[in-house]
Design an enzyme around this catalytic site. Structure first.
Site, PDB file in Angstrom:
ATOM      1  N   LYS A 206       0.834  -1.210   0.000  1.00 60.32           N
ATOM      2  CA  LYS A 206       0.000   0.000   0.000  1.00 60.32           C
ATOM      3  C   LYS A 206       0.865   1.254   0.000  1.00 60.32           C
ATOM      4  O   LYS A 206       0.579   2.225  -0.718  1.00 60.32           O
ATOM      5  CB  LYS A 206      -0.919  -0.001   1.218  1.00 60.32           C
ATOM      6  CG  LYS A 206      -1.796   1.247   1.329  1.00 60.32           C
ATOM      7  CD  LYS A 206      -2.692   1.421   0.098  1.00 60.32           C
ATOM      8  CE  LYS A 206      -3.467   2.735   0.132  1.00 60.32           C
ATOM      9  NZ  LYS A 206      -4.436   2.805   1.224  1.00 60.32           N
ATOM     10  N   CYS A 260      -3.931   9.530   2.101  1.00 60.23           N
ATOM     11  CA  CYS A 260      -3.063   8.468   1.593  1.00 60.23           C
ATOM     12  C   CYS A 260      -1.786   9.009   0.966  1.00 60.23           C
ATOM     13  O   CYS A 260      -0.694   8.850   1.502  1.00 60.23           O
ATOM     14  CB  CYS A 260      -3.823   7.616   0.578  1.00 60.23           C
ATOM     15  SG  CYS A 260      -5.157   6.640   1.300  1.00 60.23           S
TER      16      CYS A 260
END
Length: 399
Positions: A206, A260
């Protein structure tokens, strides 16, 4: 199978609804009393296309309910924030207090057969920390705790589709935990594929995905700075360069926001500062972009006491997510320079956002100068009205 989703924010709530749609019995848990009361009252508290309708169906079918108390469950999903902070030396560090707190709460009701899935984006070795915390609270030996990490991979504005169709990475400390988690995601996915690996690789996956995007955006933002010095239209340049079959330069903007891309690269740099040179340079370039834009705006103004209207405060078009928004950072920088700033963010509630007056589109057009930081549909549909005012286009909306 009963699943409890801990944390009902931008990721947790859509995840809970999607799991309920797949036929699981889902309990949504959050420590925020107002969030639970809002959901129990039949309304969602975030902006996401199709989410309210899906929420209502899941509740009506009896598969989804909410509670302020954490009870026993077969599976616990942890979907809580993982922000960063700056230590005494100014270094960026991951703040894992919410993950640890959720783990300790789950540990108090955990049974040996239960599975804990961590969906929050985290630095390497966090899954191991979570297993240790669960073991401390439950008394179950750490090597018998079933923990899996499956980082979310969705984009606001298209969550309900991507939760069911994007490939998922399931990393676990044991093959048993990986199989348990994979079996859940396989029932949710319609087109996507589940890829199984170890927990450390899943954690890095990720971070790698979002850092890749951050580095590419930094290149576009750096081009915009260089083109400004050369008197070149960066948007035209990129359009021409992208005619090459193997070139795909992204669109520059006022910076990088969201929970993010603006955060995850620091999780890598935190642990590997000597190696992550490109990652650091990209982060610094993107974090500096609001300062560059602010300087350009002030330079174009006739007098610094004029009013500047900023079009957009969220971190991306047509969402209400304000986290790490470079548009907000731009407003604060302009305010520090003595500029009177107003903004139009149609997706934000209230008449003020972080000390920035939030006005209607009609009202923001009364400003002496406009700065376009986002391509909200509202702004695209009213480009002719924007063009009547002096403006600075950060995102190529007026191209």
């Amino acid at each position: 199978m009963k699943i409890t989703v801990m944390g009902l924010g931008y990721i947790g709530l859509p995840t809970a609804i999607t799991l309920a749609e797949a036929g699981f019995e889902v309990c949504g848990f959050d420590v925020n009393k107002n969030t639970i009361e809002t959901l129990q009252g039949g309304h969602i508290h975030i902006v996401e296309p199709g989410l309210q309708e899906a929420f209502e169906k899941a509740v009506a079918h009896g598969h989804l309910h909410f509670s302020e108390e954490l009870g026993k469950s077969d599976v616990f999903y942890i979907s809580v924030p993982t922000p960063f902070f700056k230590d005494e030396n100014g270094s960026h560090k991951a703040d894992l207090r919410f993950v640890e707190s959720a783990g300790r709460m789950a540990g108090k009701v955990l049974e040996p057969s239960n599975l804990v899935i961590l969906e929050s984006t985290v630095p390497p070795h966090t899954s191991e920390m979570l297993a240790r915390v669960l073991s401390e609270e439950s008394g179950i030996p750490m090597n018998e705790i079933h923990v899996a990490h499956c980082p979310e991979r969705v984009i606001p504005g298209n969550m309900m589709y991507e939760l069911k169709n994007n490939d998922r990475i399931v990393g676990a400390r044991t093959p048993e935990a990986a199989e348990m988690a994979a079996s859940i995601y396989e029932k949710v996915l319609e087109k996507g594929v589940v890829h199984k690996t170890d927990d450390l690789t899943a954690e890095m996956c990720k971070l790698t995905e979002n850092t890749f995007r951050d580095v590419n955006i930094a290149y576009a933002n750096e081009l915009s700075v260089i083109c400004d010095k050369m008197g070149i239209d960066v948007f035209e340049l990129i359009k021409l360069a992208n005619c090459h079959p193997r070139v795909n330069i992204l669109t520059p903007g006022v910076g990088v926001g969201g929970h993010c891309i603006a955060v995850d690269p620091w999780f890598i740099y935190e642990q590997f500062p000597a190696e992550a040179k490109v990652i650091l340079a990209a982060r610094e370039r993107n974090e500096n972009k609001p300062h560059f834009v602010a300087d350009k705006v002030v330079a174009k103004m006739k007098k610094v006491t004029d009013t500047v209207g900023v079009l957009g405060l969220s971190y991306k078009p047509d969402v209400d997510d304000l986290r790490e928004s470079p548009s907000i950072e731009l407003c604060h920088i302009l305010q520090e320079k003595g500029v009177k700033v107003i903004a139009c963010e149609p997706f934000a509630k209230g008449t003020e956002v972080q000390n920035i007056p939030n006005v209607s589109f009609e009202e923001v057009l009364k400003a002496d100068y406009l700065v376009i930081t986002l391509g909200h549909t509202l702004f695209k549909e009213n480009k002719d009205k924007i063009a009547e005012k002096p403006y600075f286009d950060c995102v190529g909306l007026m191209e």
